[in-house]
Structures are given as structure tokens and as C-alpha cells.
Design a protein around this motif. Structure first.
Motif, PDB file in Angstrom:
ATOM      1  N   GLU A   1       0.823  -1.209   0.000  1.00 51.75           N
ATOM      2  CA  GLU A   1       0.000   0.000   0.000  1.00 51.75           C
ATOM      3  C   GLU A   1       0.857   1.258   0.000  1.00 51.75           C
ATOM      4  O   GLU A   1       0.496   2.266  -0.631  1.00 51.75           O
ATOM      5  N   MET A   2       1.985   1.227   0.706  1.00 53.88           N
ATOM      6  CA  MET A   2       2.898   2.378   0.698  1.00 53.88           C
ATOM      7  C   MET A   2       3.479   2.598  -0.695  1.00 53.88           C
ATOM      8  O   MET A   2       3.576   3.736  -1.174  1.00 53.88           O
ATOM      9  N   ILE A   3       3.858   1.503  -1.354  1.00 58.69           N
ATOM     10  CA  ILE A   3       4.426   1.626  -2.701  1.00 58.69           C
ATOM     11  C   ILE A   3       3.380   2.167  -3.667  1.00 58.69           C
ATOM     12  O   ILE A   3       3.678   3.006  -4.532  1.00 58.69           O
ATOM     13  N   GLN A   4       2.153   1.718  -3.526  1.00 54.07           N
ATOM     14  CA  GLN A   4       1.079   2.209  -4.401  1.00 54.07           C
ATOM     15  C   GLN A   4       0.839   3.703  -4.203  1.00 54.07           C
ATOM     16  O   GLN A   4       0.651   4.451  -5.173  1.00 54.07           O
ATOM     17  N   ALA A   5       0.861   4.148  -2.946  1.00 55.59           N
ATOM     18  CA  ALA A   5       0.700   5.583  -2.671  1.00 55.59           C
ATOM     19  C   ALA A   5       1.882   6.367  -3.230  1.00 55.59           C
ATOM     20  O   ALA A   5       1.718   7.454  -3.813  1.00 55.59           O
ATOM     21  N   TRP A   6       3.058   5.816  -3.071  1.00 56.74           N
ATOM     22  CA  TRP A   6       4.269   6.450  -3.586  1.00 56.74           C
ATOM     23  C   TRP A   6       4.200   6.561  -5.105  1.00 56.74           C
ATOM     24  O   TRP A   6       4.586   7.581  -5.685  1.00 56.74           O
ATOM     25  N   ALA A   7       3.681   5.521  -5.770  1.00 61.08           N
ATOM     26  CA  ALA A   7       3.565   5.544  -7.234  1.00 61.08           C
ATOM     27  C   ALA A   7       2.689   6.693  -7.693  1.00 61.08           C
ATOM     28  O   ALA A   7       3.012   7.393  -8.667  1.00 61.08           O
ATOM     29  N   ALA A   8       1.571   6.894  -7.006  1.00 63.95           N
ATOM     30  CA  ALA A   8       0.664   7.986  -7.381  1.00 63.95           C
ATOM     31  C   ALA A   8       1.336   9.339  -7.210  1.00 63.95           C
ATOM     32  O   ALA A   8       1.236  10.218  -8.074  1.00 63.95           O
ATOM     33  N   LEU A   9       2.038   9.505  -6.098  1.00 65.32           N
ATOM     34  CA  LEU A   9       2.699  10.780  -5.814  1.00 65.32           C
ATOM     35  C   LEU A   9       3.864  11.035  -6.774  1.00 65.32           C
ATOM     36  O   LEU A   9       4.069  12.160  -7.244  1.00 65.32           O
ATOM     37  N   GLU A  10       4.617   9.986  -7.063  1.00 64.12           N
ATOM     38  CA  GLU A  10       5.763  10.190  -7.952  1.00 64.12           C
ATOM     39  C   GLU A  10       5.310  10.415  -9.391  1.00 64.12           C
ATOM     40  O   GLU A  10       5.974  11.123 -10.152  1.00 64.12           O
ATOM     41  N   GLY A  11       4.191   9.819  -9.769  1.00 70.33           N
ATOM     42  CA  GLY A  11       3.646  10.115 -11.092  1.00 70.33           C
ATOM     43  C   GLY A  11       3.305  11.591 -11.211  1.00 70.33           C
ATOM     44  O   GLY A  11       3.597  12.236 -12.224  1.00 70.33           O
ATOM     45  N   MET A  12       2.707  12.154 -10.157  1.00 72.49           N
ATOM     46  CA  MET A  12       2.406  13.580 -10.148  1.00 72.49           C
ATOM     47  C   MET A  12       3.688  14.405 -10.149  1.00 72.49           C
ATOM     48  O   MET A  12       3.756  15.456 -10.795  1.00 72.49           O
ATOM     49  N   ALA A  13       4.698  13.932  -9.436  1.00 76.04           N
ATOM     50  CA  ALA A  13       5.979  14.644  -9.427  1.00 76.04           C
ATOM     51  C   ALA A  13       6.556  14.730 -10.833  1.00 76.04           C
ATOM     52  O   ALA A  13       7.025  15.793 -11.266  1.00 76.04           O
ATOM     53  N   ALA A  14       6.510  13.624 -11.572  1.00 75.65           N
ATOM     54  CA  ALA A  14       7.019  13.625 -12.945  1.00 75.65           C
ATOM     55  C   ALA A  14       6.240  14.608 -13.812  1.00 75.65           C
ATOM     56  O   ALA A  14       6.810  15.334 -14.639  1.00 75.65           O
ATOM     57  N   ARG A  15       4.936  14.636 -13.623  1.00 77.92           N
ATOM     58  CA  ARG A  15       4.101  15.587 -14.371  1.00 77.92           C
ATOM     59  C   ARG A  15       4.546  17.020 -14.085  1.00 77.92           C
ATOM     60  O   ARG A  15       4.703  17.832 -15.003  1.00 77.92           O
ATOM     61  N   LEU A  16       4.759  17.340 -12.818  1.00 76.68           N
ATOM     62  CA  LEU A  16       5.154  18.696 -12.440  1.00 76.68           C
ATOM     63  C   LEU A  16       6.541  19.053 -12.973  1.00 76.68           C
ATOM     64  O   LEU A  16       6.799  20.201 -13.324  1.00 76.68           O
ATOM     65  N   VAL A  17       7.419  18.051 -13.023  1.00 78.30           N
ATOM     66  CA  VAL A  17       8.760  18.309 -13.554  1.00 78.30           C
ATOM     67  C   VAL A  17       8.679  18.769 -15.002  1.00 78.30           C
ATOM     68  O   VAL A  17       9.363  19.718 -15.412  1.00 78.30           O
ATOM     69  N   THR A  18       7.847  18.119 -15.808  1.00 79.70           N
ATOM     70  CA  THR A  18       7.727  18.513 -17.220  1.00 79.70           C
ATOM     71  C   THR A  18       7.155  19.914 -17.375  1.00 79.70           C
ATOM     72  O   THR A  18       7.403  20.586 -18.383  1.00 79.70           O
ATOM     73  N   LEU A  19       6.397  20.354 -16.389  1.00 76.92           N
ATOM     74  CA  LEU A  19       5.736  21.656 -16.479  1.00 76.92           C
ATOM     75  C   LEU A  19       6.519  22.794 -15.829  1.00 76.92           C
ATOM     76  O   LEU A  19       6.367  23.955 -16.211  1.00 76.92           O
TER      77      LEU A  19
ATOM     78  N   VAL B   1      13.725  13.471  -8.735  1.00 78.17           N
ATOM     79  CA  VAL B   1      12.477  13.723  -9.465  1.00 78.17           C
ATOM     80  C   VAL B   1      11.495  14.473  -8.578  1.00 78.17           C
ATOM     81  O   VAL B   1      10.876  15.463  -8.992  1.00 78.17           O
ATOM     82  N   VAL B   2      11.355  14.013  -7.328  1.00 76.91           N
ATOM     83  CA  VAL B   2      10.442  14.673  -6.395  1.00 76.91           C
ATOM     84  C   VAL B   2      10.911  16.089  -6.094  1.00 76.91           C
ATOM     85  O   VAL B   2      10.115  17.034  -6.039  1.00 76.91           O
ATOM     86  N   GLN B   3      12.206  16.258  -5.928  1.00 72.77           N
ATOM     87  CA  GLN B   3      12.754  17.583  -5.640  1.00 72.77           C
ATOM     88  C   GLN B   3      12.497  18.551  -6.787  1.00 72.77           C
ATOM     89  O   GLN B   3      12.109  19.712  -6.570  1.00 72.77           O
ATOM     90  N   LEU B   4      12.687  18.098  -8.022  1.00 70.36           N
ATOM     91  CA  LEU B   4      12.520  18.966  -9.187  1.00 70.36           C
ATOM     92  C   LEU B   4      11.060  19.342  -9.428  1.00 70.36           C
ATOM     93  O   LEU B   4      10.785  20.300 -10.148  1.00 70.36           O
ATOM     94  N   ALA B   5      10.137  18.600  -8.818  1.00 71.84           N
ATOM     95  CA  ALA B   5       8.718  18.923  -8.975  1.00 71.84           C
ATOM     96  C   ALA B   5       8.385  20.272  -8.360  1.00 71.84           C
ATOM     97  O   ALA B   5       7.409  20.919  -8.743  1.00 71.84           O
ATOM     98  N   GLY B   6       9.187  20.705  -7.390  1.00 75.14           N
ATOM     99  CA  GLY B   6       9.002  22.024  -6.798  1.00 75.14           C
ATOM    100  C   GLY B   6       7.815  22.143  -5.879  1.00 75.14           C
ATOM    101  O   GLY B   6       7.312  23.243  -5.647  1.00 75.14           O
ATOM    102  N   SER B   7       7.365  21.014  -5.323  1.00 70.58           N
ATOM    103  CA  SER B   7       6.216  21.020  -4.413  1.00 70.58           C
ATOM    104  C   SER B   7       6.662  20.555  -3.035  1.00 70.58           C
ATOM    105  O   SER B   7       7.014  19.379  -2.861  1.00 70.58           O
ATOM    106  N   GLN B   8       6.633  21.460  -2.050  1.00 72.37           N
ATOM    107  CA  GLN B   8       7.040  21.112  -0.711  1.00 72.37           C
ATOM    108  C   GLN B   8       6.095  20.084  -0.093  1.00 72.37           C
ATOM    109  O   GLN B   8       6.522  19.163   0.603  1.00 72.37           O
ATOM    110  N   VAL B   9       4.811  20.231  -0.360  1.00 74.15           N
ATOM    111  CA  VAL B   9       3.824  19.278   0.171  1.00 74.15           C
ATOM    112  C   VAL B   9       4.086  17.885  -0.375  1.00 74.15           C
ATOM    113  O   VAL B   9       4.105  16.896   0.366  1.00 74.15           O
ATOM    114  N   LEU B  10       4.301  17.785  -1.671  1.00 67.96           N
ATOM    115  CA  LEU B  10       4.561  16.497  -2.286  1.00 67.96           C
ATOM    116  C   LEU B  10       5.856  15.890  -1.744  1.00 67.96           C
ATOM    117  O   LEU B  10       5.930  14.686  -1.485  1.00 67.96           O
ATOM    118  N   ALA B  11       6.869  16.726  -1.564  1.00 64.66           N
ATOM    119  CA  ALA B  11       8.152  16.243  -1.038  1.00 64.66           C
ATOM    120  C   ALA B  11       7.988  15.672   0.361  1.00 64.66           C
ATOM    121  O   ALA B  11       8.553  14.617   0.692  1.00 64.66           O
TER     122      ALA B  11
END
Length: 244
Positions: A105-123, A164-174
């Protein structure tokens, strides 16, 4: 002569009644430093390679750190709230091992968050920042295969996900991903050496990096999410000996 009314300036407590400030205490600084040191040490333990419990002793910790037991006790309380340890009366402090279901369950939650992190990195990330990712794996190739240098590759793997998470620029996500990654890194380090998963992992990492460099938002998000979900699937199917 008219007497001017006396001007009464509001004092701080009246103008900002909800703002309560206290002086910093040295003990608070020690607590934070001890917390960080213990958290780092615990998350780097190989607790899933053996079924035996790992115990900590408050007195020994304070002696090794050269400080009083109070900040150690406070740091332990913080780590207990986050699910890293548990205080057992008259026995000591046990380092907690997650159950198979908890890890998945932790890995699944992490997957969702890291997917969003990747999205934010591209933007949001600069090209120069995204360029930091590819060199993490430059040394690995046919003459320096990840499977033959698992310790090095595992470290590069962790740095990749953290970056990847750091480059997303979201403190909450980090903040949300930090403890999740720390909880599952022990499982990741063990499973990366099984069934030649390291070879597949680096292929997936480079595909994610390429999508980020091209700023293909949808692809980067999907590849990043699926890459982490692959770990959840592997733990689901091949976790013999890892959990009690």
C-alpha cells in the motif's frame, strides 16, 4: 487650549492575540538533530534480510551521541508517531518491520505521488535541472552492469527518485513522499538484486528521463507511476522470506 486625546498604541498581545511565540530552546535543537540522525540510521538498516527483531537502547543511544536522554526520548517519540519504531515497556525500543500489505500500500501511494511529481517536472523544471538526472546512470553499461554493482546502482536509484520529487518544486509532495520512500527503501534494496530486476529498472529509468527531457507530460507521468507499481507487483508475487 484644546487637549488632544492621548493616542494609545496597541501592544503586541492585543493586536495579535493569536500569535504566540516562544524562545528557541537548545533542547529543541538537540531533539531535531537526534531525530534526523536516528531516522537516517534506522532507514539504512537492513531489517528485512533477517527475521530477528532489531532493538535500540535509549541509554546506549544517548551515550553514543554524547547527549542527555531527554532529546533521545523525544526523538524516539517522533519516530514512533511516524511508524519507524515502537517502545516496548521493560524491553526497549524495537525497529518496526512493515507487513507485506503495508509495504504494498505504501508503494502504491508512492507511485501515485511520484507520477504527479514527474508531471510537475515537465511543467515547471528547467532544462538544466532535468539534465541532472541522466548522469546518475552514465557509469552503468555493458562493462559496468547494474546487476554486478548492486550497491552503487541502488544508491543511484534512490537518488533518481529523490531528485524527481525535488525537481517537482512542491514542498507538500516532497514531505508526503519522504517517509514513504524511507519505509520502502529497504524492500527496494533487497528486491533490486532479484531476477535481474536491476537491468529492467535502468531501462525504465532512462525511458522516464527521456520523457521528462521531451516534456511529454502524460508519458512521463505514466512511466513514472508504472515503474513504481512494478515494485508493488513484484512484492505481491515474490516476497518469500521478507515478511513474518
Amino acid at each position: 487650549m484644546a487637549i488632544k486625546p492621548q493616542v494609545r498604541w496597541p501592544i503586541a498581545d492585543e493586536s495579535t492575540p493569536d500569535l504566540v511565540l516562544e524562545k528557541f530552546a537548545p533542547e529543541q535543537t538537540y531533539k531535531t538533530r537526534v531525530y534526523s540522525a536516528l531516522k537516517h540510521a534506522i532507514t539504512n538498516m537492513d531489517i528485512y534480510s533477517t527475521n530477528e527483531a532489531t532493538w535500540l537502547d535509549e541509554r546506549q543511544l544517548s551515550e553514543r551521541l554524547g547527549i542527555s536522554r531527554t532529546p533521545v526520548r523525544e526523538a524516539i517519540a517522533m519516530l514512533e508517531q511516524q511508524g519507524f519504531v515502537k517502545s516496548m515497556p521493560r524491553r526497549g525500543i524495537i525497529v518496526l518491520r512493515k507487513t507485506k500489505r503495508e509495504v504494498i500500500e505504501m508503494i502504491q501511494a508512492w507511485a501515485a505521488l511520484e507520477g504527479m511529481a514527474a508531471r510537475l517536472v515537465t511543467l515547471k523544471a528547467k532544462d538544466s535541472e532535468i539534465a541532472k538526472l541522466r548522469p546518475l546512470f552514465d557509469e552503468f553499461g555493458e562493462t559496468h552492469k547494474p546487476a554486478d554493482y548492486l550497491s552503487e546502482y541502488s544508491s543511484a536509484n534512490i537518488r533518481f527518485h529523490q531528485t524527481v520529487v525535488q525537481l517537482a518544486g512542491s514542498q507538500v509532495l516532497a514531505e508526503m513522499t519522504e517517509n514513504l520512500l524511507l519505509h520502502v527503501r529497504g524492500i527496494r534494496q533487497i528486491t533490486i538484486g532479484r531476477d535481474d530486476r536491476a537491468s529492467q529498472s535502468i531501462v525504465e529509468h532512462r525511458a522516464i528521463i527521456e520523457a521528462l527531457e521531451k516534456r511529454d507530460t502524460e508519458l512521463a507521468e505514466r512511466l513514472s507511476r508504472d515503474h513504481t507499481l512494478n515494485l508493488a507487483d513484484y512484492v505481491e508475487q515474490h516476497s518469500e522470506g521478507l515478511f513474518d
